[in-house]
Design a protein around this motif. Structure first.
Motif, PDB file in Angstrom:
ATOM      1  N   SER A  44       0.750  -1.113   0.239  1.00  0.00           N
ATOM      2  CA  SER A  44      -0.005   0.015   0.049  1.00  0.00           C
ATOM      3  C   SER A  44       0.894   1.426   0.016  1.00  0.00           C
ATOM      4  O   SER A  44       0.512   2.273  -0.504  1.00  0.00           O
ATOM      5  CB  SER A  44      -0.698  -0.012   1.213  1.00  0.00           C
ATOM      6  N   ALA A  45       1.773   1.365   0.655  1.00  0.00           N
ATOM      7  CA  ALA A  45       2.721   2.429   0.912  1.00  0.00           C
ATOM      8  C   ALA A  45       3.568   2.614  -0.500  1.00  0.00           C
ATOM      9  O   ALA A  45       3.292   4.022  -0.965  1.00  0.00           O
ATOM     10  CB  ALA A  45       3.871   2.137   1.797  1.00  0.00           C
ATOM     11  N   ILE A  46       3.830   1.846  -1.341  1.00  0.00           N
ATOM     12  CA  ILE A  46       4.452   1.890  -2.500  1.00  0.00           C
ATOM     13  C   ILE A  46       3.386   2.207  -3.739  1.00  0.00           C
ATOM     14  O   ILE A  46       3.354   3.291  -4.477  1.00  0.00           O
ATOM     15  CB  ILE A  46       5.116   0.772  -3.089  1.00  0.00           C
ATOM     16  N   ALA A  47       2.086   1.774  -3.556  1.00  0.00           N
ATOM     17  CA  ALA A  47       1.234   1.871  -4.422  1.00  0.00           C
ATOM     18  C   ALA A  47       0.546   3.315  -4.538  1.00  0.00           C
ATOM     19  O   ALA A  47       0.158   3.755  -5.454  1.00  0.00           O
ATOM     20  CB  ALA A  47       0.087   0.676  -4.410  1.00  0.00           C
ATOM     21  N   GLN A  48       0.568   3.920  -3.046  1.00  0.00           N
ATOM     22  CA  GLN A  48       0.032   5.039  -3.025  1.00  0.00           C
ATOM     23  C   GLN A  48       0.986   6.365  -3.621  1.00  0.00           C
ATOM     24  O   GLN A  48       0.559   7.506  -3.950  1.00  0.00           O
ATOM     25  CB  GLN A  48      -0.017   5.402  -1.429  1.00  0.00           C
ATOM     26  N   LEU A  49       2.165   5.846  -3.994  1.00  0.00           N
ATOM     27  CA  LEU A  49       3.187   6.912  -4.483  1.00  0.00           C
ATOM     28  C   LEU A  49       2.591   7.215  -6.163  1.00  0.00           C
ATOM     29  O   LEU A  49       2.743   8.344  -6.446  1.00  0.00           O
ATOM     30  CB  LEU A  49       4.583   6.290  -4.906  1.00  0.00           C
ATOM     31  N   PHE A 102      -3.510  15.008  14.474  1.00  0.00           N
ATOM     32  CA  PHE A 102      -4.172  13.845  14.819  1.00  0.00           C
ATOM     33  C   PHE A 102      -3.724  12.574  14.325  1.00  0.00           C
ATOM     34  O   PHE A 102      -4.181  11.294  14.957  1.00  0.00           O
ATOM     35  CB  PHE A 102      -5.803  14.317  14.447  1.00  0.00           C
ATOM     36  N   ALA A 103      -3.242  12.543  12.982  1.00  0.00           N
ATOM     37  CA  ALA A 103      -2.516  11.330  12.473  1.00  0.00           C
ATOM     38  C   ALA A 103      -1.464  10.626  13.479  1.00  0.00           C
ATOM     39  O   ALA A 103      -1.375   9.537  13.550  1.00  0.00           O
ATOM     40  CB  ALA A 103      -2.209  11.603  11.011  1.00  0.00           C
ATOM     41  N   ILE A 104      -0.703  11.573  13.831  1.00  0.00           N
ATOM     42  CA  ILE A 104       0.305  11.072  14.859  1.00  0.00           C
ATOM     43  C   ILE A 104      -0.142  10.680  16.396  1.00  0.00           C
ATOM     44  O   ILE A 104       0.047   9.630  16.635  1.00  0.00           O
ATOM     45  CB  ILE A 104       1.369  12.306  15.116  1.00  0.00           C
ATOM     46  N   ALA A 105      -1.016  11.387  16.831  1.00  0.00           N
ATOM     47  CA  ALA A 105      -1.844  11.096  17.951  1.00  0.00           C
ATOM     48  C   ALA A 105      -2.621   9.631  18.050  1.00  0.00           C
ATOM     49  O   ALA A 105      -2.612   8.958  19.080  1.00  0.00           O
ATOM     50  CB  ALA A 105      -2.775  12.051  18.502  1.00  0.00           C
ATOM     51  N   LEU A 106      -3.119   9.379  16.879  1.00  0.00           N
ATOM     52  CA  LEU A 106      -4.071   8.366  16.686  1.00  0.00           C
ATOM     53  C   LEU A 106      -3.583   7.199  15.705  1.00  0.00           C
ATOM     54  O   LEU A 106      -4.333   6.157  15.599  1.00  0.00           O
ATOM     55  CB  LEU A 106      -5.448   8.861  16.262  1.00  0.00           C
ATOM     56  N   GLU A 107      -2.321   7.224  15.440  1.00  0.00           N
ATOM     57  CA  GLU A 107      -1.644   6.129  14.497  1.00  0.00           C
ATOM     58  C   GLU A 107      -1.799   4.822  14.839  1.00  0.00           C
ATOM     59  O   GLU A 107      -2.333   4.028  13.928  1.00  0.00           O
ATOM     60  CB  GLU A 107      -0.035   6.589  14.486  1.00  0.00           C
ATOM     61  N   ILE A 196      -2.729  17.118  -1.407  1.00  0.00           N
ATOM     62  CA  ILE A 196      -1.197  17.093  -1.692  1.00  0.00           C
ATOM     63  C   ILE A 196      -0.329  16.822  -0.555  1.00  0.00           C
ATOM     64  O   ILE A 196       0.248  15.743  -0.701  1.00  0.00           O
ATOM     65  CB  ILE A 196      -0.997  18.410  -2.646  1.00  0.00           C
ATOM     66  N   PRO A 197      -0.256  17.979   0.268  1.00  0.00           N
ATOM     67  CA  PRO A 197       0.540  17.698   1.589  1.00  0.00           C
ATOM     68  C   PRO A 197       0.076  16.486   2.192  1.00  0.00           C
ATOM     69  O   PRO A 197       0.867  15.729   2.747  1.00  0.00           O
ATOM     70  CB  PRO A 197       0.520  18.846   2.229  1.00  0.00           C
ATOM     71  N   ALA A 198      -1.307  16.105   2.409  1.00  0.00           N
ATOM     72  CA  ALA A 198      -1.860  15.019   3.162  1.00  0.00           C
ATOM     73  C   ALA A 198      -1.536  13.725   2.860  1.00  0.00           C
ATOM     74  O   ALA A 198      -0.714  13.048   3.675  1.00  0.00           O
ATOM     75  CB  ALA A 198      -3.329  15.104   3.312  1.00  0.00           C
ATOM     76  N   ILE A 199      -1.756  13.279   1.500  1.00  0.00           N
ATOM     77  CA  ILE A 199      -1.271  11.863   1.224  1.00  0.00           C
ATOM     78  C   ILE A 199       0.182  11.768   0.872  1.00  0.00           C
ATOM     79  O   ILE A 199       0.877  10.785   0.644  1.00  0.00           O
ATOM     80  CB  ILE A 199      -2.023  11.572  -0.221  1.00  0.00           C
ATOM     81  N   LEU A 204       4.848   8.884   2.260  1.00  0.00           N
ATOM     82  CA  LEU A 204       6.387   8.949   2.342  1.00  0.00           C
ATOM     83  C   LEU A 204       6.499   8.278   3.786  1.00  0.00           C
ATOM     84  O   LEU A 204       7.625   7.713   4.238  1.00  0.00           O
ATOM     85  CB  LEU A 204       7.009  10.239   2.260  1.00  0.00           C
ATOM     86  N   TYR A 205       5.674   8.714   4.756  1.00  0.00           N
ATOM     87  CA  TYR A 205       5.807   8.212   6.138  1.00  0.00           C
ATOM     88  C   TYR A 205       5.708   6.558   6.124  1.00  0.00           C
ATOM     89  O   TYR A 205       6.460   6.067   6.876  1.00  0.00           O
ATOM     90  CB  TYR A 205       4.858   8.973   7.206  1.00  0.00           C
TER      91      TYR A 205
END
Length: 294
Positions: A44-49, A102-107, A196-199, A204-205
C-alpha cells in the motif's frame, strides 16, 4: 500477489483515491470479495506513490505559483489582499496541520481499532447523509478567490475525520467546503489541494518505515511498483474528469453509491461473505511495524 492482481488493485486505488467514495474502504473490501491475499502495508505504501505523483503533476503550475507566493509573503499574516496565490498556498499548508497532529496522536488506533469493516460501513453511510445536508443548505455561491482563513481551517479540521476508514478524505473536505458556501467545483479543487501535502506526507511516512528494513519490501516491490504506475495513470484522468463533473453535477451519484456500498458491506458481514478483519499490531522479523488480521 501476481501482476494482474497488482494492476487491479492499482486501478482501484487510482479511481477511488480522490473521489468521495473512500479508497481505504475499497482496498479493504475488494481483496476479500475476490479471495485475494491482503496486500499488506508495504504494498500500500508503494502503490500510493502513483496518486501522489499524479496529483502533483496535475496541479504543478498552480503549486509553483503557491510556493512562490508563500516565499514572497513569508508569513500568513502578511498576505496582500489581492495575492490569491499566496493565500491559497498558506491556506493549504495551515489546513493540513490538524490532520498531521491527529494522525500522529491516533496512529495506533488508525492502524488497528479503526480498521473494522463495521466502522467502515457505518462511515460510508454517515458521511453520505451529512453530504445530503451539505447539498441542501450549502449556498454554493463562493469561489476559491473568496475563501477566508476561517473557512479553510474549517475544511482542514474536517479532514481529520478522514482518519476513520470509510469517511473518505475527499468526501469530508468537499462536504465541509459545501457547508462553508463554496461552489462544488471550488470545494473539489480545494479538497485536491489539501490532499497534496496530506497524502504525500502519509505515503512517504509509510514508505520510510519499510525503507529502514528493505527486506520487508523484497517480495512485494515488483507488483507494488506496477500497481503504483496503474494508480498514477488512472488517478490523473480521474482528477481531470471529476473537476469537470463537479461544474455541472451534484454529488447525488456519490451519495447513492456510498449508502449502497455501506449497506452491502453490512449485509455481507452479517452473512459472513466478509469478515470484520480487526487488525492487531505485531513486529515482524525485520523490526518494521505491520498490521496483521486476527
Amino acid at each position: 500477489m501476481n501482476y494482474f492482481q497488482a494492476i487491479l488493485l492499482g486501478l482501484l486505488q487510482g479511481i477511488t483515491e480522490f473521489l468521495p467514495v473512500s479508497s481505504t474502504a475499497h482496498m479493504a473490501i475488494v481483496p476479500q470479495l475476490l479471495g485475494m491475499q491482503d496486500p499488506g502495508a508495504a504494498f500500500s505504501a508503494i502503490a500510493q506513490l502513483g496518486p501522489i505523483v499524479a496529483i502533483v503533476s496535475y496541479f504543478r503550475n498552480d503549486l509553483s505559483k503557491y510556493f512562490h507566493g508563500i516565499l514572497r509573503t513569508k508569513s500568513p499574516k502578511k498576505i496582500p489582499a489581492g495575492d490569491l496565490d499566496a493565500k491559497l498556498g498558506w491556506f493549504t499548508l495551515l489546513g493540513t496541520l490538524p490532520l498531521i497532529v491527529f494522525a500522529i496522536a491516533l496512529e495506533k488506533k488508525v492502524d488497528t481499532t479503526f480498521r473494522s469493516l463495521y466502522i467502515t460501513a457505518f462511515s460510508l453511510i454517515a458521511l453520505a447523509l451529512v453530504l445530503i445536508v451539505a447539498e441542501q443548505i450549502g449556498k454554493k455561491n463562493k469561489s476559491l478567490d473568496t475563501l477566508t482563513l476561517k473557512q479553510s481551517q474549517q475544511i482542514g479540521w474536517a479532514q481529520v475525520l478522514a482518519l476513520v476508514p470509510g469517511a473518505s478524505r475527499s468526501g469530508v473536505t468537499i462536504t465541509a467546503g459545501l457547508f462553508t458556501g463554496l461552489d462544488r467545483e471550488s470545494a473539489a479543487r480545494f479538497s485536491f489541494l489539501l490532499s497534496i501535502p496530506a497524502i504525500t506526507l502519509a505515503g512517504l511516512y509509510k514508505l520510510s518505515k519499510f525503507l529502514i528494513h528493505p527486506a520487508a519490501l523484497k517480495t512485494q516491490a515488483g507488483p507494488a511498483l506496477v500497481a503504483a504506475l496503474a494508480a498514477g495513470l488512472i488517478a490523473y484522468a480521474v482528477v481531470n474528469w471529476f473537476l469537470g463533473f463537479m461544474k455541472e453535477h451534484t454529488t447525488k451519484a456519490f451519495i447513492i453509491y456510498r449508502i449502497a456500498l455501506g449497506v452491502l458491506v453490512l449485509v455481507l458481514l452479517q452473512t459472513h461473505y466478509l469478515t470484520p478483519k480487526k487488525p492487531i499490531e505485531i513486529n515482524d522479523a525485520e523490526g518494521a511495524t505491520t498490521a496483521q488480521t486476527q
